[in-house]
Design an enzyme around this catalytic site. Structure first.
Site, PDB file in Angstrom:
ATOM      1  N   HIS A 191       0.850  -1.126   0.049  1.00  0.00           N
ATOM      2  CA  HIS A 191      -0.012   0.071  -0.066  1.00  0.00           C
ATOM      3  C   HIS A 191       0.860   1.180   0.029  1.00  0.00           C
ATOM      4  CE1 HIS A 191      -3.893  -2.157   1.209  1.00  0.00           C
ATOM      5  NE2 HIS A 191      -2.791  -2.956   1.213  1.00  0.00           N
ATOM      6  N   ASP A 250      -6.375   5.161   2.576  1.00  0.00           N
ATOM      7  CA  ASP A 250      -6.413   3.784   2.263  1.00  0.00           C
ATOM      8  C   ASP A 250      -7.763   3.155   2.750  1.00  0.00           C
ATOM      9  OD1 ASP A 250      -4.111   1.578   1.721  1.00  0.00           O
ATOM     10  OD2 ASP A 250      -5.847   0.733   2.593  1.00  0.00           O
TER      11      ASP A 250
END
Ligand code: UDP
Length: 479
Positions: free
Chosen positions: A20, A123
């Site tokens: 990520h 996120d």
């Protein structure tokens, strides 16, 4: 124009996992390169990873002016320095980790109140960020790190539950409504989606709600790769999305590519490149299961024997070397016999550098979305070996929709990478031969080469991803 865009300030809040953080850093660089002020929120240990990744990029496009805001991660039962999901999973503290991350909302709100940025890109694993941002009238964009294809497929599976129409876990069902006929089994679907009355369902609902209430979604993909699914996502699922990838292509120079990820590469990049330079074009097998997966000793042993039978050059990335001594998973004398033919990278590999080397002929991948996009951007066909997360959907995209890979035959989704599945050496050898040899292999190679060219075009000035980012920046400016 540069003066106006300077006024924009985009804040990124990635989840603390390499898969990520890596694309978020690339995305921040893309915004910075357009004159937007960018800040990445992270924690002390992860800050080091980011700064390492940028160490050699001072002069590179969009790298020099990214700001960082450091939040202290509450300990919540985690040992000191445990600031990535990788570490927490190894310690069996995944739940504590998610809860500790959840507690960052106060620090986030103080920061948003103080800085009042134009936008927050947070996120998917931080669903509460939508609400925090709304308190200060800051639009929140979601970054999943998924393909359009898996975003669509997973949502349709969740909505229509087609897995209920089959009798056994191994029967195939068709995911309805999608632009292609996609067949999967119950075994390949995340148990979080299928277990209906658990806390995981609440978590999944929270992800979905926060996405629906957010300003939109940023997708690391490009239109020519999965345009049908970009359209499906916006028209059928009614999400607002911008596709701005492949974001890895912003790492233009060799140092950037070598340092990407910010972790200490096990092999010196020159050693890796010198080794690859000695090999014939498209002859080397590259095997890597992403940043998280640690295969068990018997599976590693099976891969080794499969590779030996193939007699093909290979680079094989194996994590967790400290815990598993090589003699437990390598057949006796393997490294001596393979001397010169194979390079075992114990730890972190400079994946971009490797994939883009002309000697690489195939990538055996766990189907993490970053890895797939990087393989396509390098024009390398794949052998797909998914094990968890959304990887079984990605496998369908690669092998059925795009037809640039061959499945190894992984059968079962697992929360712990490769825990419940075992792939035999014959299957490994067969899939690799299919990708490396024969006319079909050549056709597959041609297809992925065309996609590579399209990927490069997408991120060039006025390409589809470049324009999508321009549209997003313009929209934020007018918001
Ligand atoms: N990666 C790398 N070296 C490694 C392992 C992974 O550079 O030894 C990078 C890889 O290039 C990719 C990311 O880590 O950008 C992994 O992301 P992906 O989505 O493929 O898988 P995940 O690790 O999230 O499962």
């Amino acid at each position: 124009m540069a003066e106006i865009t300077q006024q924009l300030h985009v804040v990124f809040f990635p989840f603390m996992a390499h898969g990520h953080m890596i694309p978020i850093l690339d995305i921040a660089r893309l915004f910075t390169a357009r004159g937007v002020k960018t800040t990445i929120i992270t924690t002390p240990v992860n800050l080091k990873t980011f700064t390492n990744a940028l160490e050699h990029s001072e002069k590179a496009e969009g790298a020099s002016t990214i700001h960082f805001e450091v939040f202290e991660l509450p300990s919540n039962g985690l040992p000191d320095g445990c600031e990535t999901i990788n570490q927490a999973m190894k310690l069996d503290k995944t739940y504590n980790f998610f809860m500790a991350v959840r507690m960052l909302n106060e620090q986030l709100e103080q920061f948003l109140e103080k800085t009042r940025p134009t936008c927050l890109v947070a996120d998917m694993f931080l669903p509460w960020a939508t609400e925090s941002a709304a308190k200060f009238n800051v639009p929140r964009l979601v970054f999943h790190g998924f393909s359009y294809f898996s975003l669509c497929a997973e949502e349709i599976v969740r909505l229509y539950k087609p897995y209920k129409n089959v009798f056994s876990d191994e029967d195939t069902f068709i995911i309805p409504s999608l632009p292609h006929e996609i067949k999967m089994t119950r075994l390949q679907i995340s148990e979080f989606v299928m277990r209906e009355a658990t806390g995981f369902q609440d978590a999944l609902n929270a992800f979905r709600e926060s996405e629906l209430n957010s300003y939109g979604v940023i997708v690391n993909s490009f239109y020519d790769l999965e345009g049908d699914y970009a359209d499906f996502f916006s028209k059928e699922l009614r999400r607002k999305a911008w596709h701005i990838g492949p974001v890895s292509l912003c790492n233009r120079n060799i140092e950037d590519r070598a340092q990407r990820g910010g972790l200490q590469a096990f092999q010196d990049k020159h050693e890796c490149l010198t080794w690859l330079n000695s090999k014939q074009e498209k002859s080397v097998i590259y095997i890597c299961f992403g940043s998280l997966a640690e295969l068990n000793a018997s599976q590693l042993h099976e891969i080794a024997t499969g590779l030996e039978a193939l007699e093909q050059d290979f680079i094989w990335v194996v994590k967790n070397e400290e815990e598993k001594k090589s003699q437990e998973w390598l057949p006796p004398g393997f490294e001596q016999r393979m001397g010169g033919k194979g390079l075992i990278v114990r730890g972190w590999a400079p994946q971009l550098l490797i994939l883009e080397h002309k000697a690489i002929g195939v990538f055996v991948t766990h189907c993490g979305w970053n890895s797939i996009l990087e393989s396509i951007s390098a024009g390398v066909p794949m052998v797909t070996w998914p094990s968890g997360a959304e990887q079984f959907y990605n496998e369908q995209l690669v092998t059925v929709v795009l037809n640039v890979g061959v499945p190894i035959g992984a059968k079962k989704w697992s929360n712990v990478p490769n825990a419940d599945d075992f792939v035999k050496r014959d299957a490994i050898e067969k899939a690799l031969r299919e990708v490396m040899e024969g006319d079909e292999a050549q056709e597959r190679r041609n297809r992925v080469k065309i996609l590579k060219e399209k990927a490069l075009k997408a991120v060039e000035k006025d390409g589809s991803s470049y324009s999508s980012l321009s549209a997003l920046i313009n929209e934020l400016r007018n918001h």
